[in-house]
Write a protein that holds these residues in place. Structure first.
Motif, PDB file in Angstrom:
ATOM      1  N   VAL A 117       2.091  -0.552  -1.821  1.00 42.32           N
ATOM      2  CA  VAL A 117       0.942  -0.868  -2.675  1.00 42.32           C
ATOM      3  C   VAL A 117       1.403  -1.681  -3.879  1.00 42.32           C
ATOM      4  O   VAL A 117       0.769  -2.675  -4.265  1.00 42.32           O
ATOM      5  CB  VAL A 117       0.226   0.415  -3.130  1.00 42.32           C
ATOM      6  N   ASP A 118       2.529  -1.268  -4.478  1.00 44.24           N
ATOM      7  CA  ASP A 118       3.027  -1.954  -5.677  1.00 44.24           C
ATOM      8  C   ASP A 118       3.325  -3.426  -5.401  1.00 44.24           C
ATOM      9  O   ASP A 118       3.104  -4.287  -6.267  1.00 44.24           O
ATOM     10  CB  ASP A 118       4.290  -1.260  -6.199  1.00 44.24           C
ATOM     11  N   ASP A 163       1.949  -5.222  -3.123  1.00 43.78           N
ATOM     12  CA  ASP A 163       0.772  -5.841  -2.512  1.00 43.78           C
ATOM     13  C   ASP A 163       1.053  -6.255  -1.068  1.00 43.78           C
ATOM     14  O   ASP A 163       0.695  -7.353  -0.622  1.00 43.78           O
ATOM     15  CB  ASP A 163       0.345  -7.061  -3.335  1.00 43.78           C
ATOM     16  N   SER A 212      -1.788  -7.378   1.589  1.00 49.50           N
ATOM     17  CA  SER A 212      -2.400  -8.710   1.500  1.00 49.50           C
ATOM     18  C   SER A 212      -1.419  -9.805   1.921  1.00 49.50           C
ATOM     19  O   SER A 212      -1.767 -10.988   1.900  1.00 49.50           O
ATOM     20  CB  SER A 212      -2.877  -8.991   0.072  1.00 49.50           C
ATOM     21  N   ASN A 253      -5.412   2.293   0.822  1.00 53.80           N
ATOM     22  CA  ASN A 253      -4.929   0.938   1.087  1.00 53.80           C
ATOM     23  C   ASN A 253      -4.692   0.704   2.569  1.00 53.80           C
ATOM     24  O   ASN A 253      -4.977  -0.376   3.091  1.00 53.80           O
ATOM     25  CB  ASN A 253      -3.642   0.677   0.303  1.00 53.80           C
TER      26      ASN A 253
END
Length: 622
Positions: free
Chosen positions: A115-116, A118, A121, A596
């Motif tokens: 998540v940190d 990203d 994406s 996420n």
């Protein structure tokens, strides 16, 4: 901060960098400029730790990652998007570990870190970079091995940009790009979030993408704030100040020397004379900025001006397979003094059009009319490899001049930029820029009526590019240009022809308008070119298209399965007794990771649905 302190670097016995220092602050975008052969690429090797300095140091922050363009193009069966995604080593390692991890604590750490950074994406970011560099969505799913070396070097550039290293080192990144890719790269580098140093002879890239210029000249590094035009202004001002300082020093030296000469023999003035001698010794000469002379480039004028138009094309269809022509409905004319630049992405047919104009391809239909005795000179980068590496400039020129006296041959060598002993250097030992000059001189040797230039600036430095622009503007014949160098096009072209949608049209606007069109198209999910099916790298059958869609469907299914497994592991960890009361922080991390992962699963399912719909549509029209 990148700190260069008293750095000296010697290569093959030649001192390239001499006790030079510079400091690059984090977040700076720096253009490293200097004449060919001054040591720019060598400095990159020292920064990367590939070459030891003779003395001095290069210091980087301990956790900085340094990224640069790979020397060899990627190859193999992996898709382009996969190659680019694997460039983020941390993301790739975490995803592989996530597939086998079963400890709840480690699962939480992995998902939190993903998540940190990203990570979810990442596919969209990688696809956007590949699109910007000219790859359609279907191209991105094709194996790397299906592309030529130049296109695979674009993949290497995409991978380097995707990794977003703390220090990005780019050495002539536009050499493998067309104008459209260059325009996109200019915009991308202008917004690069970390530190970048780019070696480039592209004036517009240096003008729009960097905020500092690091100049390497005569072994010394000098850092200037601002764009390239600001650097030129500051350097000119420094030259003027140095010239004035030298003039004042020369006047002071003459005054002191005159006093010494007048009174050194007089005992009463001996002490004062000796004092002036010491003052003379302390006057260290001022080192002026010396600008190396740039050899002029010139093209011999045609012997005779032909009646216009020199070329007229009427409703021509051309290509390599009559069943699938590259260009159709081509109608155009070229007059004696036209300056025409061809726009359009690589693969749209610019080279095909050039071959048609040069008479190297005959049209399948339509008519091409050429003026009687029309002479055409053709320059293309691949011709550099066709030079006889063992033959000198003198040998190449003598072959064209037959039994002409040596003095005339030497004079002609000098006219194309190789005077004296330089004319005797074998072509294999010439630099890329010198080879380009030689080839330009040979191609235009007999005074053509029209010159076709296909990427003529790749090996020329900034000053030589300016000399080429002057030569084009001075030439009385017609010039057709294919170039990614915006400066050259803006300085010379009076017409812009757009090669797209399988035809050729006049582009109604300037390069700023074209830049907006390119950036707008490449920022969209599917560019107009892709939707209209005009990508030709290479042409593929409908069945090939369905094969690409099948692979996209299979990849999406694999991604769905992978994310579903991760969600199951997170759910298992969240189902542990008392996890929310015993370790609320870890529970929160797991909850965030699951959210996420759920978003990523939704995106993968959407991609599967989209590819499946396209496959069904393609199958129904096959």
């Amino acid at each position: 901060m990148l700190t260069i302190t008293d750095l000296s670097v010697r290569l093959a016995g030649r001192l390239l960098i001499d006790q030079s220092s510079a400091q690059i602050t984090p977040g700076s975008r720096v253009g490293l400029v200097g004449r060919n052969g001054t040591g720019k690429s060598t400095l990159f090797k020292v920064i990367r730790g590939e070459l030891a300095a003779e003395s001095g140091t290069v210091t980087l922050p301990p956790r900085w990652q340094v990224g640069s363009l790979a020397q060899e193009a990627p190859d193999g069966p992996e898709s382009l998007i996969t190659v680019v995604l694997k460039a983020d080593l941390e993301r790739d390692a975490l995803l592989r570990e996530a597939e086998t991890a079963d400890d709840p604590h480690r699962i939480a750490e992995i998902q939190t870190r993903l998540v940190d950074i990203d990570a979810h994406s990442a596919p969209a970011r990688a696809a956007a970079i590949l699109s910007g560099l000219g790859f359609s969505a279907s191209d991105q799913q094709r194996p790397c091995s299906e592309f030529s070396g130049g296109w695979r070097m674009r993949v290497a550039l995409a991978a380097t940009l995707f990794a977003v290293p703390d220090l990005l080192l780019l050495d002539e990144p536009t050499n493998y790009l067309d104008l459209e890719g260059t325009l996109w790269l200019e915009d991308h580098l202008a917004h690069y979030p970390r530190t970048v140093i780019v070696v480039s002879h592209d004036r517009d890239l240096l003008e729009s993408s960097v905020d500092q210029i690091l100049h390497l000249e005569r072994g010394k590094l000098t850092l200037y704030k601002g764009s390239y035009s600001s650097f030129e202004e500051q350097r000119a001002a420094r030259e003027m100040l140095d010239a004035k300082a030298i003039k004042r020093q020369e006047a002071e030296r003459a005054r002191l020397q005159a006093f010494v000469d007048r009174f050194k023999a007089k005992a009463s003035k001996a002490r004062q004379a000796q004092s002036r001698v010491k003052m003379l010794e302390r006057l260290k000469p001022i080192t002026a900025l010396v600008t190396d002379e740039v050899h002029e480039i010139s093209f011999p004028p045609p012997e005779k001006t032909l009646s216009p138009p020199i070329i007229a094309v009427d409703n021509a269809t051309v290509g390599y397979d009559a069943a699938s022509p590259v260009l159709s409905r081509v109608t155009l004319r070229i007059d004696n003094d036209d300056r025409i630049a061809l726009l359009g992405a690589n693969g749209n047919g610019k080279s095909t059009l050039v071959k048609l104009l040069a008479g190297r391809l005959a049209p399948f239909s339509g008519k091409v009319t050429r003026a009687d005795k029309l002479s055409i000179a053709y320059f293309a980068q691949h011709q550099l490899d066709e030079l006889n590496v063992d033959a000198s400039t003198y040998d190449h020129v003598r072959k064209l001049m037959g039994e002409a006296p040596e003095a005339k041959i030497r004079a002609r060598c000098g006219a194309i930029g190789f005077s004296g002993k330089a004319a005797d250097t074998p072509a294999g030992k010439l630099s890329g820029g010198e080879k380009a000059r030689l080839l330009l001189g040979l191609a235009t040797f007999f005074g053509p009526n029209m010159i076709i230039l296909d990427e003529p600036t790749n090996h020329l430095d900034i000053d030589s590019r300016a000399a080429l622009a002057e030569a084009i503007n001075d030439f009385p014949g017609a010039v057709i240009m294919v170039s990614h160098d915006r400066y050259l096009i803006e300085a010379c072209a009076d017409q812009l022809w757009l090669v797209a949608d399988r035809t050729v049209t006049n582009f109604d606007g300037d390069l700023d308008d074209y830049r907006r069109v390119v950036l707008s198209a490449r920022s969209a999910d599917a560019s107009p070119r892709e939707r209209n099916g005009t990508i030709e790298k290479p042409q593929r059958s409908r069945n090939d298209g369905r094969g690409s869609l099948k692979k996209r469907i299979a990849d999406a299914e694999t991604e769905i399965a992978r994310i579903t497994e991760i969600i199951a592991k997170i759910d298992a960890a969240l189902s542990l007794p008392d996890i929310f009361t015993r370790d609320p922080k870890q529970a929160a991390q797991l909850s965030k990771a699951r959210a996420n992962a759920a978003d990523a699963l939704a995106r993968a399912e959407e991609q599967w649905l989209d590819a499946s719909a396209q496959f069904d549509e393609a199958s129904s029209t096959a």
